[in-house]
Design a protein around this motif. Structure first.
Motif, PDB file in Angstrom:
ATOM      1  N   GLU A  93      -6.395  12.451  -6.946  1.00  0.00           N
ATOM      2  CA  GLU A  93      -6.575  11.421  -7.931  1.00  0.00           C
ATOM      3  C   GLU A  93      -5.877  10.589  -7.170  1.00  0.00           C
ATOM      4  OE1 GLU A  93      -5.814   9.864 -12.484  1.00  0.00           O
ATOM      5  OE2 GLU A  93      -4.909  12.126 -11.723  1.00  0.00           O
TER       6      GLU A  93
ATOM      7  N   ARG B 170       0.767  -1.086   0.215  1.00  0.00           N
ATOM      8  CA  ARG B 170       0.001  -0.361  -0.402  1.00  0.00           C
ATOM      9  C   ARG B 170       1.103   0.977   0.006  1.00  0.00           C
ATOM     10  NH1 ARG B 170      -5.237   0.986   0.921  1.00  0.00           N
ATOM     11  NH2 ARG B 170      -6.030   3.097   1.588  1.00  0.00           N
TER      12      ARG B 170
ATOM     13  N   ALA C 149      -8.535   9.224  -4.384  1.00  0.00           N
ATOM     14  CA  ALA C 149      -9.770   8.416  -5.473  1.00  0.00           C
ATOM     15  C   ALA C 149      -9.399   6.695  -5.966  1.00  0.00           C
ATOM     16  CB  ALA C 149     -10.283   8.983  -6.643  1.00  0.00           C
ATOM     17  N   LEU C 150      -8.060   6.904  -6.076  1.00  0.00           N
ATOM     18  CA  LEU C 150      -7.691   5.054  -7.200  1.00  0.00           C
ATOM     19  C   LEU C 150      -7.229   4.131  -5.566  1.00  0.00           C
ATOM     20  CD1 LEU C 150      -5.442   7.036  -9.612  1.00  0.00           C
ATOM     21  CD2 LEU C 150      -7.261   5.118  -9.423  1.00  0.00           C
ATOM     22  N   LEU C 151      -7.062   5.042  -3.946  1.00  0.00           N
ATOM     23  CA  LEU C 151      -6.970   4.191  -3.154  1.00  0.00           C
ATOM     24  C   LEU C 151      -8.151   3.771  -2.384  1.00  0.00           C
ATOM     25  CD1 LEU C 151      -3.275   5.335  -1.648  1.00  0.00           C
ATOM     26  CD2 LEU C 151      -4.217   3.684  -3.060  1.00  0.00           C
ATOM     27  N   ASP C 152      -8.709   5.469  -2.070  1.00  0.00           N
ATOM     28  CA  ASP C 152     -10.701   5.222  -1.740  1.00  0.00           C
ATOM     29  C   ASP C 152     -10.409   5.358  -0.764  1.00  0.00           C
ATOM     30  OD1 ASP C 152     -13.050   4.355  -1.949  1.00  0.00           O
ATOM     31  OD2 ASP C 152     -13.055   2.332  -1.112  1.00  0.00           O
ATOM     32  N   VAL C 153      -9.749   6.852  -0.366  1.00  0.00           N
ATOM     33  CA  VAL C 153      -9.658   7.370   0.885  1.00  0.00           C
ATOM     34  C   VAL C 153      -9.842   8.957   0.701  1.00  0.00           C
ATOM     35  CG1 VAL C 153      -7.784   5.475   1.669  1.00  0.00           C
ATOM     36  CG2 VAL C 153      -6.906   7.789   0.517  1.00  0.00           C
ATOM     37  N   LYS C 154      -9.942   9.972   1.609  1.00  0.00           N
ATOM     38  CA  LYS C 154     -10.470  11.035   1.061  1.00  0.00           C
ATOM     39  C   LYS C 154      -8.823  11.304   1.747  1.00  0.00           C
ATOM     40  CE  LYS C 154     -13.884  11.197   4.115  1.00  0.00           C
ATOM     41  NZ  LYS C 154     -14.946  12.122   5.476  1.00  0.00           N
TER      42      LYS C 154
END
Length: 211
Positions: free
Chosen positions: A166, A149, A169-174
């Motif tokens: 971006e 990660r 978003a790709l890591l699905d976090v704020k």
């Protein structure tokens, strides 16, 4: 022989018909005719690097085979079509080279406060050509050894030069969470980098992290 000679054009069309049927000898005939002029006139002047030009030359002929059904015979030689493919691929290769160089410089500069100015490992013969190549190899080795990660965060932000939003978003976090993750990633990278530098290389052999 010139590519607009009627005898050659007839031979070229014969080869193209045979290539469509899978004839390797016909492909070899066209390759033998076009490879050197594509390399010397189109690729090497644009790329100024023999290995890069050779790589793009191979890609040009791969695309020729792949897209041969799309080629429209307008009475001339296939040379112009091949030269256009080669020029486009050379442009793509140069853009990718610039992007990677920029990403590596950005990584070195942004992580410099955590790296203490040292790269792990001695300057072996395979890397002696340039500090840039040695730095890239050293970064790759350390990246392989850290948490996946963390490696993903560093790759997105520095190697791929993506905006923070971006990356988040790709890591699905704020975004704020990504900033914390990135700092932890850099610290993990630093720890592994320094451990490798201390274990593998005397100080005199270490490579400065410069861009």
């Amino acid at each position: 022989m010139t590519f607009d000679d009627p005898a050659w054009l007839e031979e070229e069309r014969r080869c193209l018909r045979e290539i469509r049927r899978g004839d390797r000898a016909a492909f070899a005939r066209l390759y033998g005719a076009f490879a050197q002029p594509l390399y010397a006139r189109v690729l090497l002047p644009r790329l100024a690097d023999r290995q890069a030009a050779e790589d793009v030359l191979g890609e040009t002929f791969r695309l020729m085979i792949e897209k041969l059904d799309q080629y429209e015979d307008r009475g001339g030689s296939i040379w112009s079509w091949l030269a256009t493919i080669a020029a486009n691929k050379a442009r793509d290769a140069e853009r990718e080279r610039v992007r990677r160089s920029k990403a590596l410089r950005g990584f070195a500069m942004l992580s410099a406060p955590l790296l203490d100015g040292q790269a792990p490992g001695p300057a072996d013969d395979a890397q002696a050509g340039s500090d840039g190549a040695r730095l890239a190899a050293a970064v790759a080795r350390v990246m392989d050894e850290i948490n996946p990660r963390y490696r993903r965060a560093l790759t997105l932000r520095f190697m791929e030069d993506r905006p923070r939003g971006e990356c988040a978003a790709l890591l699905d976090v704020k975004v704020a969470t990504f900033d914390v993750l990135l700092l932890r990633s850099l610290r993990a990278f630093r720890e592994r980098w320094q451990a490798a530098a201390g274990a593998d290389a005397p100080a005199a052999d270490r490579v400065p992290v410069t861009a």
